[in-house]
Design a protein around this motif. Structure first.
Motif, PDB file in Angstrom:
ATOM      1  N   ASP A   1     -30.602 -24.778 -25.786  1.00 40.54           N
ATOM      2  CA  ASP A   1     -30.142 -23.740 -26.713  1.00 40.54           C
ATOM      3  C   ASP A   1     -31.308 -22.967 -27.301  1.00 40.54           C
ATOM      4  O   ASP A   1     -31.233 -21.743 -27.493  1.00 40.54           O
ATOM      5  N   LEU A   2     -32.402 -23.673 -27.595  1.00 40.50           N
ATOM      6  CA  LEU A   2     -33.569 -23.006 -28.172  1.00 40.50           C
ATOM      7  C   LEU A   2     -34.169 -22.015 -27.174  1.00 40.50           C
ATOM      8  O   LEU A   2     -34.430 -20.854 -27.509  1.00 40.50           O
ATOM      9  N   LEU A   3     -34.375 -22.461 -25.941  1.00 40.21           N
ATOM     10  CA  LEU A   3     -34.997 -21.598 -24.937  1.00 40.21           C
ATOM     11  C   LEU A   3     -34.057 -20.486 -24.488  1.00 40.21           C
ATOM     12  O   LEU A   3     -34.509 -19.473 -23.946  1.00 40.21           O
ATOM     13  N   SER A   4     -32.753 -20.675 -24.740  1.00 38.47           N
ATOM     14  CA  SER A   4     -31.780 -19.620 -24.437  1.00 38.47           C
ATOM     15  C   SER A   4     -31.506 -18.744 -25.653  1.00 38.47           C
ATOM     16  O   SER A   4     -30.606 -17.887 -25.628  1.00 38.47           O
ATOM     17  N   ASN A   5     -32.253 -18.977 -26.721  1.00 38.89           N
ATOM     18  CA  ASN A   5     -32.157 -18.184 -27.954  1.00 38.89           C
ATOM     19  C   ASN A   5     -30.753 -18.201 -28.560  1.00 38.89           C
ATOM     20  O   ASN A   5     -30.215 -17.175 -28.974  1.00 38.89           O
ATOM     21  N   LYS A   6     -30.183 -19.426 -28.653  1.00 36.44           N
ATOM     22  CA  LYS A   6     -28.820 -19.552 -29.160  1.00 36.44           C
ATOM     23  C   LYS A   6     -28.756 -20.020 -30.618  1.00 36.44           C
ATOM     24  O   LYS A   6     -27.667 -20.211 -31.153  1.00 36.44           O
ATOM     25  N   TYR A   7     -29.916 -20.226 -31.241  1.00 30.64           N
ATOM     26  CA  TYR A   7     -29.918 -20.524 -32.675  1.00 30.64           C
ATOM     27  C   TYR A   7     -29.865 -19.210 -33.459  1.00 30.64           C
ATOM     28  O   TYR A   7     -29.921 -18.120 -32.885  1.00 30.64           O
ATOM     29  N   GLY A   8     -29.743 -19.313 -34.776  1.00 32.08           N
ATOM     30  CA  GLY A   8     -29.621 -18.125 -35.603  1.00 32.08           C
ATOM     31  C   GLY A   8     -30.874 -17.271 -35.606  1.00 32.08           C
ATOM     32  O   GLY A   8     -31.993 -17.798 -35.612  1.00 32.08           O
ATOM     33  N   HIS A   9     -30.693 -15.943 -35.632  1.00 33.58           N
ATOM     34  CA  HIS A   9     -31.836 -15.030 -35.694  1.00 33.58           C
ATOM     35  C   HIS A   9     -31.495 -13.771 -36.505  1.00 33.58           C
ATOM     36  O   HIS A   9     -32.133 -12.739 -36.352  1.00 33.58           O
ATOM     37  N   SER A  10     -30.492 -13.893 -37.373  1.00 25.88           N
ATOM     38  CA  SER A  10     -30.089 -12.766 -38.204  1.00 25.88           C
ATOM     39  C   SER A  10     -30.050 -13.176 -39.672  1.00 25.88           C
ATOM     40  O   SER A  10     -29.925 -14.364 -39.997  1.00 25.88           O
ATOM     41  N   ILE A  11     -30.147 -12.177 -40.549  1.00 22.71           N
ATOM     42  CA  ILE A  11     -29.843 -12.392 -41.961  1.00 22.71           C
ATOM     43  C   ILE A  11     -28.743 -11.402 -42.352  1.00 22.71           C
ATOM     44  O   ILE A  11     -28.573 -10.356 -41.711  1.00 22.71           O
ATOM     45  N   HIS A  12     -27.998 -11.771 -43.383  1.00 21.56           N
ATOM     46  CA  HIS A  12     -26.815 -11.004 -43.770  1.00 21.56           C
ATOM     47  C   HIS A  12     -26.927 -10.577 -45.224  1.00 21.56           C
ATOM     48  O   HIS A  12     -27.297 -11.376 -46.094  1.00 21.56           O
ATOM     49  N   PHE A  13     -26.597  -9.324 -45.493  1.00 29.86           N
ATOM     50  CA  PHE A  13     -26.620  -8.776 -46.841  1.00 29.86           C
ATOM     51  C   PHE A  13     -25.183  -8.604 -47.326  1.00 29.86           C
ATOM     52  O   PHE A  13     -24.330  -8.092 -46.598  1.00 29.86           O
ATOM     53  N   TRP A  14     -24.963  -9.051 -48.566  1.00 32.03           N
ATOM     54  CA  TRP A  14     -23.616  -9.103 -49.113  1.00 32.03           C
ATOM     55  C   TRP A  14     -23.520  -8.314 -50.402  1.00 32.03           C
ATOM     56  O   TRP A  14     -24.467  -8.291 -51.202  1.00 32.03           O
ATOM     57  N   ASP A  15     -22.373  -7.685 -50.608  1.00 36.02           N
ATOM     58  CA  ASP A  15     -22.005  -7.207 -51.930  1.00 36.02           C
ATOM     59  C   ASP A  15     -21.577  -8.449 -52.699  1.00 36.02           C
ATOM     60  O   ASP A  15     -20.544  -9.052 -52.397  1.00 36.02           O
ATOM     61  N   LEU A  16     -22.395  -8.848 -53.665  1.00 35.37           N
ATOM     62  CA  LEU A  16     -22.217 -10.152 -54.297  1.00 35.37           C
ATOM     63  C   LEU A  16     -20.858 -10.273 -54.981  1.00 35.37           C
ATOM     64  O   LEU A  16     -20.168 -11.280 -54.832  1.00 35.37           O
ATOM     65  N   ARG A  17     -20.466  -9.260 -55.746  1.00 38.35           N
ATOM     66  CA  ARG A  17     -19.212  -9.350 -56.492  1.00 38.35           C
ATOM     67  C   ARG A  17     -18.001  -9.083 -55.611  1.00 38.35           C
ATOM     68  O   ARG A  17     -16.950  -9.710 -55.783  1.00 38.35           O
ATOM     69  N   ALA A  18     -18.113  -8.153 -54.670  1.00 37.44           N
ATOM     70  CA  ALA A  18     -16.987  -7.883 -53.766  1.00 37.44           C
ATOM     71  C   ALA A  18     -16.838  -8.992 -52.725  1.00 37.44           C
ATOM     72  O   ALA A  18     -15.813  -9.084 -52.061  1.00 37.44           O
ATOM     73  N   ARG A  19     -17.905  -9.802 -52.559  1.00 36.22           N
ATOM     74  CA  ARG A  19     -17.888 -10.962 -51.668  1.00 36.22           C
ATOM     75  C   ARG A  19     -17.662 -10.556 -50.216  1.00 36.22           C
ATOM     76  O   ARG A  19     -16.895 -11.175 -49.484  1.00 36.22           O
ATOM     77  N   LYS A  20     -18.356  -9.492 -49.820  1.00 34.58           N
ATOM     78  CA  LYS A  20     -18.217  -9.046 -48.435  1.00 34.58           C
ATOM     79  C   LYS A  20     -19.582  -8.707 -47.840  1.00 34.58           C
ATOM     80  O   LYS A  20     -20.500  -8.256 -48.533  1.00 34.58           O
TER      81      LYS A  20
END
Length: 465
Positions: free
Chosen positions: A219-238
């Motif tokens: 999985d590591l060599l196939s790049n199947k672990y996480g590689h993104s970060i996510h930004f959220w509207d904290l109060r709208a929870r989205k």
């Protein structure tokens, strides 16, 4: 309930830096094979004490196989937010999740030398109310306790994506899931926020089958672990934006936003770049159009090594990757500490200019195929891992275990738990030869929390003056 805010709550990072120094640390004691019960060690940090630098109390739970990992407070400086309904809470309880059992312990540490279990939340309640499993990171928010998870439902935690759930910060009842719209988020790891600016950032490791029995090389060599970060509207929870660093940047882990809430940037550590084995730090920020951007601002090279000296997992590479497994930012937003668990190094970067970090100091300790001893001559198993910085920025503590099965893969000949401290003073960044804790036999060490708060605990709601 207090009649006034807890004195360990601070409106701004600058005020927190001026607060009294820590007297105790609380550190995970984990049994890697589940033969003993996990616990929390209370460490004496009172200089001049007869028991300075020793474990002076232990809270051992009655169950086995929990694997304590990251834990946090029931309340912190975020309680001073104008949005809070809980300004008069005490920083009294540690919320300690078992990453393997999905069980959560609430530990009362109001009297550190008499710390005790206050409540136990069984995994069935978490499954029933959230559909999540493998609770991981704790953050205290203005309206409750936020808990990130690494697993969804089902026995192997892959029935639906993991996410965040919220607990009541007074009764510790589980309220429910955080997400209203998760967008592209399908894995989880860390999260943190800027409360006045109303955004949250989350990161990705992998799903339970990808980490519970060790790293999965395919999985590591196939790049199947996480590689993104996510930004959220904290109060709208989205989820309002997902940012992919690139699939070769495997395991985007710790999120460290600037502590001053007027600043709109932060850092994320990436364990390994599979194209060259480098470790990396990305700086992220919001541009004038409100769009989140990122730039790789730190790279750390692997160290060539004779394959005969390497664990089987790395022999084919002929090198030791840095393995950036934790980062921590001082309260004045000046120094970023980067744990290179594979190399056996703790780096200190001056990030006064967050787009152009400068290496300011480095400590070598442990490490694959190196095993650098402590200045007192004693061994340090594995490498620098979980790092915590005192509020005044003068003391940097760290431990050595990453995750039981991963320890065994990358350091098959090592065993033990240690906690050390480095000073940051007029002589630079250097290990304190007098501070060295060897954990009881059969235990490893992980997350550290400091009495009164620390640099990866509190969210501040008001600017420093």
């Amino acid at each position: 309930m207090n009649l006034r805010p807890d004195p360990t709550f601070h409106a701004s990072p600058k005020l927190a830096m001026q607060a009294p120094v820590e007297n105790f640390a609380f550190t995970v004691m984990l049994s890697p094979d589940g033969s003993q019960s996990d616990g929390i060690a209370v460490v004496d940090l009172r200089e001049g004490s007869d028991t300075y630098g020793e474990i002076v109390h232990q809270v051992i739970v009655p169950t086995k196989g929990d694997e304590f990992h990251h834990f946090g407070w029931n309340a912190c400086s975020s309680s001073l937010s104008p949005l809070t309904g809980h300004a008069f809470l005490e920083r009294r309880y540690l919320i300690v999740p078992g990453i393997r059992s999905s069980r959560i312990f609430i530990i009362d540490v109001k009297e550190p030398l008499k710390a005790k279990i206050h409540k136990t939340i069984e995994p069935e309640e978490i499954f029933e109310k959230t559909g999540y499993s493998r609770p991981h990171t704790i953050h205290c928010g203005p309206e409750g306790i936020y808990v990130s998870t690494l697993g969804g439902g089902g026995e192997d935690g892959t029935d639906g994506p993991p996410g965040i759930f919220i607990m009541d910060c007074e009764t510790f009842e589980i309220i429910g899931r955080y997400e209203m719209d998760r967008g592209k988020q399908d894995k989880h790891y860390d999260f943190w926020w800027n409360l006045p600016q109303d955004y949250m950032v989350s990161s990705e490791w992998g799903l339970p089958p990808q980490f519970e029995n060790g790293v999965v090389p395919e999985d590591l060599l196939s790049n199947k672990y996480g590689h993104s970060i996510h930004f959220w509207d904290l109060r709208a929870r989205k989820n309002i934006q997902t940012m992919d660093f690139g699939e070769n940047y495997q395991m985007a882990l710790e999120i460290r936003p600037a502590h001053d809430p007027t600043k709109t940037y932060g850092f994320c550590g990436v364990v390994v770049d599979t194209s060259n084995l480098q470790g990396a730090i990305f700086t992220w920020w919001r541009d004038d159009d409100g769009v989140w951007q990122s730039k790789k601002t730190i790279t750390i090279d692997p160290r060539p090594e004779d394959p005969a000296n390497l664990p089987p997992l790395l022999q084919g590479f002929g090198a030791v990757p840095p393995l950036v497994t934790d980062i921590d930012l001082s309260l004045d937003d000046k120094y970023l500490y980067v744990a290179c668990w594979g190399l056996g190094e703790m780096h200190q970067y001056d990030v006064t200019d967050p787009m152009n970090p400068v290496l300011a100091g480095k400590v070598e300790l442990g490490g694959i195929a190196k095993g650098e001893n402590h200045p007192n001559g004693k061994p340090f198993a594995y490498g620098p891992q979980m790092v915590e910085v005192s509020r005044d920025g003068k003391r940097v503590y760290w431990t050595n275990s990453l995750y039981s099965t991963w320890d065994d893969q990358f350091y098959p000949d090592d065993e033990g738990g240690q906690m050390v401290m480095a000073n940051n003073d007029e002589n630079g960044f250097h290990l304190d030869p007098k501070f060295y804790i060897d954990f009881p036999k059969g235990y490893r060490s992980h997350q550290i929390r400091l009495e009164g708060g620390d640099c990866s605990t509190d969210s501040f709601c008001y600017p420093s003056v």
